[in-house]
Design a protein around this motif. Structure first.
Motif, PDB file in Angstrom:
ATOM      1  N   PRO A  49     -64.667  93.373 103.522  1.00  0.00           N
ATOM      2  CA  PRO A  49     -63.908  94.239 104.420  1.00  0.00           C
ATOM      3  C   PRO A  49     -62.878  95.068 103.671  1.00  0.00           C
ATOM      4  CG  PRO A  49     -63.090  92.012 104.568  1.00  0.00           C
ATOM      5  CD  PRO A  49     -64.289  91.959 103.662  1.00  0.00           C
ATOM      6  N   ARG A  50     -62.617  96.253 104.156  1.00  0.00           N
ATOM      7  CA  ARG A  50     -61.737  97.208 103.502  1.00  0.00           C
ATOM      8  C   ARG A  50     -60.310  96.689 103.416  1.00  0.00           C
ATOM      9  NH1 ARG A  50     -61.230 102.913 102.831  1.00  0.00           N
ATOM     10  NH2 ARG A  50     -59.137 103.671 103.303  1.00  0.00           N
ATOM     11  N   ARG A  51     -59.881  95.916 104.383  1.00  0.00           N
ATOM     12  CA  ARG A  51     -58.491  95.480 104.426  1.00  0.00           C
ATOM     13  C   ARG A  51     -58.143  94.554 103.260  1.00  0.00           C
ATOM     14  NH1 ARG A  51     -57.642  94.308 110.924  1.00  0.00           N
ATOM     15  NH2 ARG A  51     -58.030  96.450 111.614  1.00  0.00           N
ATOM     16  N   VAL A  52     -59.132  93.809 102.766  1.00  0.00           N
ATOM     17  CA  VAL A  52     -58.877  92.950 101.607  1.00  0.00           C
ATOM     18  C   VAL A  52     -58.531  93.803 100.396  1.00  0.00           C
ATOM     19  CG1 VAL A  52     -59.888  91.250 100.038  1.00  0.00           C
ATOM     20  CG2 VAL A  52     -60.381  91.135 102.498  1.00  0.00           C
ATOM     21  N   GLY A  53     -59.259  94.889 100.200  1.00  0.00           N
ATOM     22  CA  GLY A  53     -58.977  95.795  99.095  1.00  0.00           C
ATOM     23  C   GLY A  53     -57.617  96.442  99.224  1.00  0.00           C
ATOM     24  N   LEU A  54     -57.230  96.810 100.453  1.00  0.00           N
ATOM     25  CA  LEU A  54     -55.928  97.418 100.667  1.00  0.00           C
ATOM     26  C   LEU A  54     -54.794  96.443 100.360  1.00  0.00           C
ATOM     27  CD1 LEU A  54     -56.599  99.430 103.946  1.00  0.00           C
ATOM     28  CD2 LEU A  54     -56.459 100.298 101.606  1.00  0.00           C
ATOM     29  N   LEU A  55     -55.016  95.168 100.675  1.00  0.00           N
ATOM     30  CA  LEU A  55     -54.010  94.159 100.356  1.00  0.00           C
ATOM     31  C   LEU A  55     -53.827  94.046  98.851  1.00  0.00           C
ATOM     32  CD1 LEU A  55     -52.100  91.909 101.246  1.00  0.00           C
ATOM     33  CD2 LEU A  55     -54.068  90.332 101.236  1.00  0.00           C
ATOM     34  N   LEU A  56     -54.924  94.076  98.090  1.00  0.00           N
ATOM     35  CA  LEU A  56     -54.850  94.031  96.638  1.00  0.00           C
ATOM     36  C   LEU A  56     -54.118  95.252  96.094  1.00  0.00           C
ATOM     37  CD1 LEU A  56     -55.620  92.766  93.920  1.00  0.00           C
ATOM     38  CD2 LEU A  56     -57.823  93.972  94.080  1.00  0.00           C
ATOM     39  N   VAL A  57     -54.403  96.430  96.656  1.00  0.00           N
ATOM     40  CA  VAL A  57     -53.727  97.661  96.228  1.00  0.00           C
ATOM     41  C   VAL A  57     -52.220  97.549  96.470  1.00  0.00           C
ATOM     42  CG1 VAL A  57     -53.414 100.123  96.768  1.00  0.00           C
ATOM     43  CG2 VAL A  57     -55.710  99.177  96.494  1.00  0.00           C
ATOM     44  N   ALA A  58     -51.844  97.011  97.627  1.00  0.00           N
ATOM     45  CA  ALA A  58     -50.420  96.879  97.957  1.00  0.00           C
ATOM     46  C   ALA A  58     -49.714  95.937  96.993  1.00  0.00           C
ATOM     47  CB  ALA A  58     -50.265  96.381  99.392  1.00  0.00           C
ATOM     48  N   VAL A  59     -50.376  94.853  96.623  1.00  0.00           N
ATOM     49  CA  VAL A  59     -49.772  93.884  95.705  1.00  0.00           C
ATOM     50  C   VAL A  59     -49.580  94.510  94.320  1.00  0.00           C
ATOM     51  CG1 VAL A  59     -50.141  91.701  94.487  1.00  0.00           C
ATOM     52  CG2 VAL A  59     -50.627  91.869  96.947  1.00  0.00           C
ATOM     53  N   ILE A  60     -50.598  95.212  93.831  1.00  0.00           N
ATOM     54  CA  ILE A  60     -50.499  95.847  92.514  1.00  0.00           C
ATOM     55  C   ILE A  60     -49.428  96.934  92.535  1.00  0.00           C
ATOM     56  CG2 ILE A  60     -51.743  97.177  90.769  1.00  0.00           C
ATOM     57  CD1 ILE A  60     -54.306  95.796  91.688  1.00  0.00           C
ATOM     58  N   TRP A  61     -49.400  97.716  93.621  1.00  0.00           N
ATOM     59  CA  TRP A  61     -48.394  98.781  93.739  1.00  0.00           C
ATOM     60  C   TRP A  61     -46.973  98.188  93.716  1.00  0.00           C
ATOM     61  CZ3 TRP A  61     -44.934  99.430  97.875  1.00  0.00           C
ATOM     62  CH2 TRP A  61     -44.157 100.596  97.820  1.00  0.00           C
ATOM     63  N   LEU A  62     -46.785  97.074  94.441  1.00  0.00           N
ATOM     64  CA  LEU A  62     -45.470  96.430  94.461  1.00  0.00           C
ATOM     65  C   LEU A  62     -45.070  95.968  93.061  1.00  0.00           C
ATOM     66  CD1 LEU A  62     -43.061  95.401  96.055  1.00  0.00           C
ATOM     67  CD2 LEU A  62     -44.356  93.290  96.515  1.00  0.00           C
ATOM     68  N   ALA A  63     -46.041  95.428  92.321  1.00  0.00           N
ATOM     69  CA  ALA A  63     -45.754  94.955  90.970  1.00  0.00           C
ATOM     70  C   ALA A  63     -45.368  96.102  90.049  1.00  0.00           C
ATOM     71  CB  ALA A  63     -46.975  94.217  90.414  1.00  0.00           C
ATOM     72  N   ILE A  64     -46.069  97.206  90.141  1.00  0.00           N
ATOM     73  CA  ILE A  64     -45.769  98.330  89.245  1.00  0.00           C
ATOM     74  C   ILE A  64     -44.451  98.999  89.624  1.00  0.00           C
ATOM     75  CG2 ILE A  64     -46.991 100.161  90.501  1.00  0.00           C
ATOM     76  CD1 ILE A  64     -48.006 101.202  87.841  1.00  0.00           C
ATOM     77  N   VAL A  65     -44.114  99.001  90.931  1.00  0.00           N
ATOM     78  CA  VAL A  65     -42.853  99.597  91.359  1.00  0.00           C
ATOM     79  C   VAL A  65     -41.670  98.775  90.849  1.00  0.00           C
ATOM     80  CG1 VAL A  65     -41.409 100.057  93.388  1.00  0.00           C
ATOM     81  CG2 VAL A  65     -43.789 100.812  93.348  1.00  0.00           C
ATOM     82  N   LEU A  66     -41.832  97.436  90.768  1.00  0.00           N
ATOM     83  CA  LEU A  66     -40.763  96.598  90.239  1.00  0.00           C
ATOM     84  C   LEU A  66     -40.481  96.919  88.779  1.00  0.00           C
ATOM     85  CD1 LEU A  66     -41.661  93.153  91.857  1.00  0.00           C
ATOM     86  CD2 LEU A  66     -39.800  94.715  92.505  1.00  0.00           C
ATOM     87  N   LEU A  67     -41.530  97.319  88.029  1.00  0.00           N
ATOM     88  CA  LEU A  67     -41.359  97.678  86.619  1.00  0.00           C
ATOM     89  C   LEU A  67     -40.946  99.135  86.452  1.00  0.00           C
ATOM     90  CD1 LEU A  67     -44.478  95.890  85.044  1.00  0.00           C
ATOM     91  CD2 LEU A  67     -42.086  95.157  84.951  1.00  0.00           C
ATOM     92  N   ALA A  68     -41.503 100.008  87.289  1.00  0.00           N
ATOM     93  CA  ALA A  68     -41.252 101.442  87.152  1.00  0.00           C
ATOM     94  C   ALA A  68     -41.098 102.048  88.544  1.00  0.00           C
ATOM     95  CB  ALA A  68     -42.395 102.114  86.396  1.00  0.00           C
ATOM     96  N   PRO A  69     -39.858 102.186  89.033  1.00  0.00           N
ATOM     97  CA  PRO A  69     -39.634 102.699  90.387  1.00  0.00           C
ATOM     98  C   PRO A  69     -40.207 104.098  90.634  1.00  0.00           C
ATOM     99  CG  PRO A  69     -37.642 101.685  89.509  1.00  0.00           C
ATOM    100  CD  PRO A  69     -38.608 101.770  88.379  1.00  0.00           C
ATOM    101  N   SER A  70     -40.465 104.856  89.573  1.00  0.00           N
ATOM    102  CA  SER A  70     -40.983 106.212  89.770  1.00  0.00           C
ATOM    103  C   SER A  70     -42.363 106.220  90.419  1.00  0.00           C
ATOM    104  CB  SER A  70     -41.051 106.953  88.429  1.00  0.00           C
ATOM    105  OG  SER A  70     -41.868 106.246  87.510  1.00  0.00           O
TER     106      SER A  70
END
Length: 352
Positions: A49-70
């Protein structure tokens, strides 16, 4: 819209990475997460299901934002993805979390100095975007419902036209035969007319069953054969049928429209025209197909409304059918000089 949304995400991701490298140089963790985010987002396009992929994207995005807010601006396409894939309540919750992360990232970039613009800006954009999208969704649903109702009404009208064009033809023939039997009674010809009326009535019952079971089928016949069968089945005037031009395949909807128009026009001729002969011509032209139905009957004044119950529906149905097929109808008639009906329907895209 999805294509532009996906393109926007990758554009924001690339610009965020370029900005980070320009300000901070190469960083394996940050650029590695950016590459991973790009791959994960691509997988959401095919992931079920597509929502599982979106959850993974959100987690990775959160991790990268913690390192680089830009990289916080990459959340903008995710807002639309959430609105597109989740219920309004769930989408609003997700967007609130994304907005909060973006606000914190902007404040962090500002040296942890709170600024009204840094807080109100992202929040205002999120609120306006969410409200506009939800309103658009409601409008689209209302439009779809309106189209569904319009489709149902059109289907009813089409059914009425089909019943008129097939059954009226048979019943008008029965009426003519019974009138002839009444005039000839008790001669032997009257009995022959009665037997013929019974045959026509039986055929009409078959037409009723055919209309009910399959309103959109030529039953394996070509359009020319179907029209020829209709012409041969007319009781009353002698009907000639001719085909002009090089024949080519027509869409089934166009063929059915032409067949129903022939049925309706000849039903009118048999019931009202008092004609001795009628001619039906099907003409194949490069950009349109034409249908002409001409009779030598009593004619009428096209500028005057039809009188009597049930009268006038035939021509109205013919005009409506042609209009729905993108065509046009011309009716020429004078009292005592017969009637000519010409129908032209565009044939763009017809196979040769």
């Amino acid at each position: 819209m999805r294509v532009w949304m996906h393109a926007g995400f990758y554009l924001l991701l690339a610009s965020s990475a370029a900005r980070y490298v320009a300000r901070h140089g190469w960083s394996a963790p940050v650029l590695g997460l950016a590459a991973l985010l790009a791959v994960a987002y691509a997988l959401t396009m095919v992931w079920k299901p597509r929502r599982v992929g979106l959850l993974l994207v959100a987690v990775i995005w959160l991790a990268i934002v913690l390192l680089a807010p830009s990289f916080a601006l990459c959340a903008v396409p995710l807002v639309f993805v959430a609105l597109d894939d989740y219920s309004p309540r769930t989408a609003v919750t997700i967007i609130a979390v994304l907005t909060a992360v973006v606000v914190l990232s902007f404040v962090r970039l500002n040296g942890w100095h709170p600024d009204v613009g840094l807080i109100a800006g992202p929040a205002g954009v999120a609120i306006i975007t969410t409200a506009a999208y939800l309103q658009l969704a409601r409008t689209s649903q209302a439009l779809a419902e309106s189209r569904r109702r319009a489709g149902a009404l059109e289907e009813r009208a089409r059914l009425a036209r089909d019943l008129h064009d097939t059954i009226a033809q048979g019943m008008s023939s029965v009426n003519l035969l019974l009138q002839a039997a009444d005039r000839a009674w008790p001669a032997a010809a009257a009995q022959a007319n009665l037997r013929q009326a019974m045959t026509v009535n039986r055929d009409t019952l078959g037409d009723i069953r055919t209309v009910v079971m399959d309103l959109n089928s030529l039953r394996g016949r070509s359009l020319e054969q179907a029209i020829a069968d209709v012409c041969a089945g007319i009781r009353g005037p002698a009907v000639r049928f001719a085909v002009d031009g090089d024949r080519y395949a027509l869409p089934e909807s166009t063929a059915m429209t032409l067949l129903r128009i022939v049925q309706g026009a000849l039903a009118n001729v048999a019931e009202h025209a008092q004609a001795q002969t009628a001619a039906v011509t099907l003409s194949y032209l490069p950009d349109e197909v034409r249908l002409d139905v001409v009779d030598d009957g009593a004619g009428f004044d096209p500028t005057r409304p039809s009188a009597g119950p049930g009268r006038g529906f035939g021509l109205e149905a013919i005009g409506r059918r042609a209009e729905l097929a993108g065509g046009r109808v011309t009716v020429e008639s004078e009292p005592g000089r017969g009637t000519a009906i010409a129908v032209a329907i565009p044939t763009e895209g017809a196979s040769s």
